[in-house]
Scaffold this active site. Structure first.
Site, PDB file in Angstrom:
ATOM      1  N   ARG A  90       0.841  -1.209   0.000  1.00 25.36           N
ATOM      2  CA  ARG A  90       0.000   0.000   0.000  1.00 25.36           C
ATOM      3  C   ARG A  90       0.864   1.241   0.000  1.00 25.36           C
ATOM      4  O   ARG A  90       1.934   1.252   0.604  1.00 25.36           O
ATOM      5  CB  ARG A  90      -0.888   0.034   1.239  1.00 25.36           C
ATOM      6  CG  ARG A  90      -2.092  -0.789   1.033  1.00 25.36           C
ATOM      7  CD  ARG A  90      -3.042  -0.702   2.169  1.00 25.36           C
ATOM      8  NE  ARG A  90      -3.933  -1.824   2.061  1.00 25.36           N
ATOM      9  CZ  ARG A  90      -5.035  -1.827   1.337  1.00 25.36           C
ATOM     10  NH1 ARG A  90      -5.419  -0.742   0.720  1.00 25.36           N
ATOM     11  NH2 ARG A  90      -5.768  -2.913   1.245  1.00 25.36           N
ATOM     12  N   ILE A  91       0.328   2.262  -0.650  1.00 22.82           N
ATOM     13  CA  ILE A  91       1.039   3.544  -0.675  1.00 22.82           C
ATOM     14  C   ILE A  91       0.785   4.237   0.655  1.00 22.82           C
ATOM     15  O   ILE A  91      -0.357   4.329   1.117  1.00 22.82           O
ATOM     16  CB  ILE A  91       0.538   4.392  -1.857  1.00 22.82           C
ATOM     17  CG1 ILE A  91       0.853   3.651  -3.161  1.00 22.82           C
ATOM     18  CG2 ILE A  91       1.184   5.767  -1.846  1.00 22.82           C
ATOM     19  CD1 ILE A  91       0.043   4.110  -4.327  1.00 22.82           C
ATOM     20  N   LEU A  92       1.867   4.689   1.265  1.00 18.65           N
ATOM     21  CA  LEU A  92       1.742   5.322   2.586  1.00 18.65           C
ATOM     22  C   LEU A  92       1.642   6.840   2.432  1.00 18.65           C
ATOM     23  O   LEU A  92       2.469   7.452   1.749  1.00 18.65           O
ATOM     24  CB  LEU A  92       2.958   4.949   3.434  1.00 18.65           C
ATOM     25  CG  LEU A  92       2.910   3.495   3.894  1.00 18.65           C
ATOM     26  CD1 LEU A  92       4.300   2.995   4.258  1.00 18.65           C
ATOM     27  CD2 LEU A  92       1.956   3.348   5.076  1.00 18.65           C
ATOM     28  N   ASN A 106      12.345   0.517   1.647  1.00 13.52           N
ATOM     29  CA  ASN A 106      11.470  -0.423   0.948  1.00 13.52           C
ATOM     30  C   ASN A 106      12.323  -1.308   0.048  1.00 13.52           C
ATOM     31  O   ASN A 106      13.366  -0.880  -0.438  1.00 13.52           O
ATOM     32  CB  ASN A 106      10.476   0.364   0.084  1.00 13.52           C
ATOM     33  CG  ASN A 106       9.509  -0.538  -0.669  1.00 13.52           C
ATOM     34  OD1 ASN A 106       8.957  -1.480  -0.114  1.00 13.52           O
ATOM     35  ND2 ASN A 106       9.295  -0.255  -1.952  1.00 13.52           N
ATOM     36  N   THR A 107      11.851  -2.522  -0.165  1.00 10.32           N
ATOM     37  CA  THR A 107      12.478  -3.370  -1.176  1.00 10.32           C
ATOM     38  C   THR A 107      11.506  -3.547  -2.333  1.00 10.32           C
ATOM     39  O   THR A 107      10.307  -3.744  -2.130  1.00 10.32           O
ATOM     40  CB  THR A 107      12.947  -4.710  -0.594  1.00 10.32           C
ATOM     41  OG1 THR A 107      13.473  -5.492  -1.661  1.00 10.32           O
ATOM     42  CG2 THR A 107      11.848  -5.479   0.105  1.00 10.32           C
ATOM     43  N   HIS A 108      12.047  -3.448  -3.556  1.00  6.47           N
ATOM     44  CA  HIS A 108      11.201  -3.432  -4.754  1.00  6.47           C
ATOM     45  C   HIS A 108      11.815  -4.331  -5.832  1.00  6.47           C
ATOM     46  O   HIS A 108      13.020  -4.238  -6.102  1.00  6.47           O
ATOM     47  CB  HIS A 108      11.069  -1.990  -5.262  1.00  6.47           C
ATOM     48  CG  HIS A 108      10.185  -1.895  -6.459  1.00  6.47           C
ATOM     49  ND1 HIS A 108       8.811  -1.911  -6.362  1.00  6.47           N
ATOM     50  CD2 HIS A 108      10.478  -1.822  -7.781  1.00  6.47           C
ATOM     51  CE1 HIS A 108       8.291  -1.832  -7.576  1.00  6.47           C
ATOM     52  NE2 HIS A 108       9.279  -1.792  -8.457  1.00  6.47           N
ATOM     53  N   ASP A 140       9.938   7.794  -0.077  1.00  6.72           N
ATOM     54  CA  ASP A 140       9.517   9.202  -0.064  1.00  6.72           C
ATOM     55  C   ASP A 140       8.027   9.243  -0.377  1.00  6.72           C
ATOM     56  O   ASP A 140       7.350   8.213  -0.304  1.00  6.72           O
ATOM     57  CB  ASP A 140      10.378  10.045  -1.024  1.00  6.72           C
ATOM     58  CG  ASP A 140      10.139   9.704  -2.480  1.00  6.72           C
ATOM     59  OD1 ASP A 140       9.222   8.889  -2.774  1.00  6.72           O
ATOM     60  OD2 ASP A 140      10.859  10.243  -3.347  1.00  6.72           O
ATOM     61  N   ASP A 144       7.512   4.365  -5.160  1.00  3.53           N
ATOM     62  CA  ASP A 144       8.810   3.770  -5.496  1.00  3.53           C
ATOM     63  C   ASP A 144       9.767   4.782  -6.132  1.00  3.53           C
ATOM     64  O   ASP A 144      10.565   4.439  -7.005  1.00  3.53           O
ATOM     65  CB  ASP A 144       8.633   2.542  -6.407  1.00  3.53           C
ATOM     66  CG  ASP A 144       7.753   1.474  -5.761  1.00  3.53           C
ATOM     67  OD1 ASP A 144       7.882   1.258  -4.544  1.00  3.53           O
ATOM     68  OD2 ASP A 144       6.943   0.852  -6.473  1.00  3.53           O
TER      69      ASP A 144
HETATM   70  C1  GRF Z   1       8.838  -8.828  -2.885  1.00  4.44           C
HETATM   71  O1  GRF Z   1       9.382  -9.172  -4.130  1.00  4.44           O
HETATM   72  C2  GRF Z   1       8.674  -7.342  -2.742  1.00  4.44           C
HETATM   73  O2  GRF Z   1       9.713  -6.619  -3.305  1.00  4.44           O
HETATM   74  C3  GRF Z   1       7.405  -7.135  -3.512  1.00  4.44           C
HETATM   75  O3  GRF Z   1       6.570  -8.182  -3.087  1.00  4.44           O
HETATM   76  C4  GRF Z   1       7.389  -9.298  -2.751  1.00  4.44           C
HETATM   77  C5  GRF Z   1       7.048  -9.697  -1.346  1.00  4.44           C
HETATM   78  O4  GRF Z   1       7.490 -10.982  -1.059  1.00  4.44           O
HETATM   79  N1  GRF Z   1       6.874  -5.827  -3.334  1.00  4.44           N
HETATM   80  P1  GRF Z   1       7.424 -11.616   0.402  1.00  4.44           P
HETATM   81  O5  GRF Z   1       6.049 -11.282   0.979  1.00  4.44           O
HETATM   82  O6  GRF Z   1       8.540 -11.011   1.201  1.00  4.44           O
HETATM   83  O7  GRF Z   1       7.585 -13.079   0.184  1.00  4.44           O
END
Ligand code: GRF
Length: 193
Positions: A90-92, A106-108, A140, A144
């Protein structure tokens, strides 16, 4: 010990990697709570590691800001040094982001700025790319758009579909996230605006 709150929406494999790493005291982090925007399956990982959990569902609030305020108060209750969005879908709103930045990452699953948003893996495939990857970045107020902290490439192979490619990306993503949070914990990476 770096106190970390992780927010998730899904299966939580990135969360699980952080929980496993944090079992080693030398890693230097303690996951103090895991939050979600719905009863996400990944919350079970937190329960198995005896970590507190909370769920704040947007549907129970009249505005996104009111939802984010409640989510923020749940997060701040644990006084984290770092908040990690690990598959939080979700967008915060700004009231949440501005209260925590720059200690909010965040990881993307793409090489940002390419393919922001919820369909990053499918979008990279549809564009005919030969590679994509992972970006760990500051959060931010855009989607993303925060400054990248670290990126890693993943090759797209013939026969890849979204599921296969995302699984390969997630293997890389988990390692990169564990390494990056470890560097924040040992001070070799400092979070700055
Ligand atoms: C990850 O690849 C994340 O970057 C993306 O959704 C996935 C989440 O995977 N937004 P998990 O829930 O950590 O298995």
């Amino acid at each position: 010990m770096l106190k970390v709150v992780v927010l998730i929406s899904g299966g939580g494999s990135n969360l699980l990697a952080l929980l496993k790493a944090s079992a080693n005291p030398l890693y230097g982090i303690r996951i103090v709570a895991v939050g979600a925007d719905k009863p996400a399956p990944g919350l079970e990982h937190a329960e198995l590691f005896d970590v507190d959990t909370f769920v704040v569902e947007p549907g129970r609030f009249s505005t996104r800001e009111a939802w984010a305020e409640k989510l923020l108060s749940n997060v701040q209750h644990f006084e984290p040094d770092l908040v990690v969005l690990a598959g939080f879908m979700r967008i915060l709103p700004a009231n949440f982001v501005d209260a925590l930045a720059p200690k909010l990452i965040n990881t993307h699953p793409s090489l940002l700025p390419k393919y922001p948003g919820a369909h990053a893996v499918a979008d990279a495939l549809a564009a005919g790319e030969s590679e994509t990857g992972v970006t760990i970045h500051y959060v931010d107020n855009g989607v993303d758009t925060g400054k990248p902290i670290v990126q890693q490439r993943v090759a797209i192979e013939p026969g890849d579909d979204e599921t296969k490619l995302h699984e390969r990306i997630k293997v890389v993503e988990r390692d990169l996230l564990v390494q990056t949070v470890g560097k924040i914990a040992d001070g070799s990476l400092q979070l700055i605006h």
